[in-house]
Design a protein around this motif. Structure first.
Motif, short mmCIF file in Angstrom:
data_model
loop_
_atom_site.label_atom_id
_atom_site.label_comp_id
_atom_site.label_asym_id
_atom_site.label_seq_id
_atom_site.Cartn_x
_atom_site.Cartn_y
_atom_site.Cartn_z
N LEU A 1 -0.74 4.35 1.92
CA LEU A 1 -1.29 3.71 0.72
C LEU A 1 -2.44 4.54 0.16
O LEU A 1 -3.29 5.03 0.91
CB LEU A 1 -1.79 2.31 1.08
CG LEU A 1 -2.45 1.49 -0.04
CD1 LEU A 1 -1.43 1.14 -1.12
CD2 LEU A 1 -3.08 0.22 0.55
N THR A 2 -2.47 4.70 -1.14
CA THR A 2 -3.58 5.36 -1.81
C THR A 2 -4.22 4.37 -2.77
O THR A 2 -3.55 3.84 -3.66
CB THR A 2 -3.11 6.60 -2.59
OG1 THR A 2 -2.53 7.53 -1.68
CG2 THR A 2 -4.28 7.27 -3.31
N ALA B 1 3.99 4.06 -7.78
CA ALA B 1 2.64 4.41 -8.23
C ALA B 1 2.29 3.67 -9.50
O ALA B 1 3.15 3.46 -10.37
CB ALA B 1 2.53 5.92 -8.46
N GLN B 2 1.02 3.28 -9.59
CA GLN B 2 0.51 2.61 -10.78
C GLN B 2 -0.95 3.05 -10.94
O GLN B 2 -1.82 2.67 -10.16
CB GLN B 2 0.61 1.10 -10.63
CG GLN B 2 0.27 0.32 -11.89
CD GLN B 2 0.46 -1.17 -11.68
OE1 GLN B 2 0.02 -1.73 -10.67
NE2 GLN B 2 1.11 -1.82 -12.64
N GLY B 3 -1.21 3.88 -11.95
CA GLY B 3 -2.56 4.41 -12.13
C GLY B 3 -2.95 5.27 -10.94
O GLY B 3 -2.23 6.18 -10.55
N SER C 1 3.58 5.33 -0.55
CA SER C 1 4.56 6.38 -0.27
C SER C 1 5.13 6.22 1.13
O SER C 1 4.41 5.90 2.08
CB SER C 1 3.92 7.77 -0.39
OG SER C 1 3.35 7.95 -1.67
N ARG C 2 6.42 6.45 1.24
CA ARG C 2 7.07 6.39 2.54
C ARG C 2 6.77 7.67 3.32
O ARG C 2 6.92 8.77 2.82
CB ARG C 2 8.58 6.24 2.37
CG ARG C 2 9.33 6.04 3.69
CD ARG C 2 10.83 6.15 3.45
NE ARG C 2 11.34 5.10 2.59
CZ ARG C 2 11.74 3.91 3.03
NH1 ARG C 2 11.66 3.63 4.33
NH2 ARG C 2 12.19 3.01 2.19
N ALA D 1 4.10 -5.78 4.15
CA ALA D 1 3.76 -5.91 2.74
C ALA D 1 4.42 -4.81 1.91
O ALA D 1 4.86 -5.04 0.78
CB ALA D 1 2.24 -5.87 2.57
N ALA D 2 4.49 -3.60 2.49
CA ALA D 2 5.13 -2.49 1.79
C ALA D 2 6.62 -2.77 1.58
O ALA D 2 7.17 -2.55 0.50
CB ALA D 2 4.94 -1.19 2.57
#
Length: 312
Positions: free
Chosen positions: A193-194, A178-180, A185-186, A206-207
Motif C-alpha cells: 500500500l502507498t 491507484a487514485q491520486g 499493488s500486488r 481488505a485488499a
C-alpha cells in the motif's frame, strides 16, 4: 338388444376404430424437420416489434450490438438453442385467414426475426400470439403452416439493455489500483500500500475485498448521453500488464462509469458506485501498522522512555 341395434352398434365401433387409425397414421406420416435449417450460417439477427428494432451482428466468434458492444453470451446461446429446437410437424393451421388471426401474417405480427448471412436473408420468422405460458405461434415466410413453439416473448426483447453483456467492464486479474497519490499493488502473494507517497503493508483481506469490487463489476445499461458534470473521479487499474482508466461521475440521480478502452458511459448501481468512488485507503493499511502509528502511543513512549501501556 335387437339384431338391428346390435349391427348398428358394431358398425359404429368399427367406424370409430377406423377413424382413430386414420388419425394415427396421418400423424405418423408427418416428417419433422428443423424449422430454421440454415440457422447455423446466420451472422446477423434483426428482431423487430412495435417497440422498435434490435440488430445483433457476429464478428469472429462473438456477437455484438450496434456500436460494437458485446452481447451476453448466456442470453444469446439460450436464444440460438431454442431456435435450433424449433421443428416442423402437425400445424395448428395453414391459411391466410389463420395467419392474421394468430398474428403471424406478413402485415400483422407481434414480432419478426430476420436471420441473415451478410446481406442474404436466410429465414424470416413471424412470432404471433401466445397460446400458453412460454409458447408462441410462429410461421416462416416461405410456408403457410403455423406452429406452436416453445419460445418466451420476454426473452425476445428489442431493448438493448436486455442483451448487453453487463460484465464488460470487469477485470478478472488486478495487479494495481491507484487514485491520486494512493495505490495498492500486488507483490507476489501479498499487497503493498502507498499512502500519500509512503509505503505500508496492506491488509490482505481488505485488499482482496477492494479487488473483488472490480472483478465483480456489473453495469445496468448504456447511458443515454455523456455526463455534463466535470466532477469526475478517476481510478487507474493495471490488469495483465495493461493499464486501464476508470471514470466515475454522478449525473442528476444516475451513477455513471466509463473505461478508457470503451467509448461509452454506462449506468452503475449506487452501491457499486460509492464503493469505487470513495475508497477508504486508510482502511487498507495493515492493523498492526495502524496501531504502531497511534499518536497517543508515540507521545507516551517519548515522555517516559518506556513502551506505552496496553491497559487492563
Amino acid at each position: 338388444m335387437t339384431p338391428l341395434m346390435r349391427n348398428l352398434t358394431v358398425l359404429l365401433i368399427a367406424q370409430l376404430l377406423l377413424a382413430l387409425w386414420l388419425v394415427s397414421s396421418s400423424h405418423d406420416d408427418i416428417v419433422t424437420e428443423p424449422l430454421l435449417p440454415q440457422l447455423s450460417a446466420a451472422d446477423r439477427l434483426e428482431l423487430s416489434s412495435k417497440d422498435g428494432m434490435l440488430t445483433l451482428t457476429k464478428q469472429g466468434d462473438n456477437w455484438q450490438l450496434t456500436g460494437g458492444l458485446p452481447v451476453s453470451h448466456s442470453k444469446l446461446d439460450n436464444l440460438l438453442r431454442e431456435l435450433t429446437a424449433l421443428k416442423t410437424g402437425w400445424p395448428v393451421a395453414q391459411s391466410a385467414e389463420a395467419q392474421s388471426r394468430f398474428s403471424v401474417a406478413e402485415d400483422k405480427f407481434e414480432q419478426k426475426l430476420v436471420l441473415k448471412q451478410g446481406d442474404n436473408v436466410l429465414h424470416t420468422l413471424y412470432l404471433g400470439d401466445s397460446p400458453a405460458f412460454r409458447q408462441l405461434y410462429v410461421r416462416t415466410d416461405d410456408d403457410e403452416a403455423i406452429y406452436k413453439a416453445a419460445l418466451n416473448r420476454f426473452e425476445l426483447s428489442v431493448d438493448e439493455s436486455a442483451w448487453l453483456d453487463k460484465q464488460l467492464l470487469r477485470l478478472p486479474v488486478v495487479e494495481r489500483i491507484a487514485q491520486g497519490d494512493n495505490s495498492l499493488s500486488r507483490q507476489g502473494e501479498t499487497w503493498q500500500l502507498t499512502l500519500n507517497g509512503e509505503s505500508h503493508s496492506a491488509d490482505s483481506a481488505a485488499a482482496r475485498a477492494l479487488v473483488a469490487k472490480l472483478s465483480s463489476l456489473s453495469v445496468l445499461k448504456r447511458a443515454d448521453k455523456a455526463p455534463l458534470s466535470s466532477d469526475i473521479t478517476e481510478l487507474k487499474v493495471r490488469s495483465s500488464a495493461r493499464d486501464y482508466q476508470y471514470q466515475l461521475v454522478k449525473q442528476d440521480d444516475m451513477a455513471l462509469i466509463r473505461r478508457n478502452d470503451i467509448n461509452h458511459w454506462f449506468e452503475l448501481s449506487q452501491s457499486q458506485f460509492e464503493q469505487l468512488q470513495a475508497i477508504d485507503w486508510l482502511a487498507l493499511q495493515r492493523s498492526d501498522e495502524q496501531q504502531g502509528n497511534q499518536p497517543g502511543e508515540v507521545a507516551a513512549s517519548e515522555d517516559t522512555g518506556q513502551p506505552a501501556a496496553s491497559g487492563d
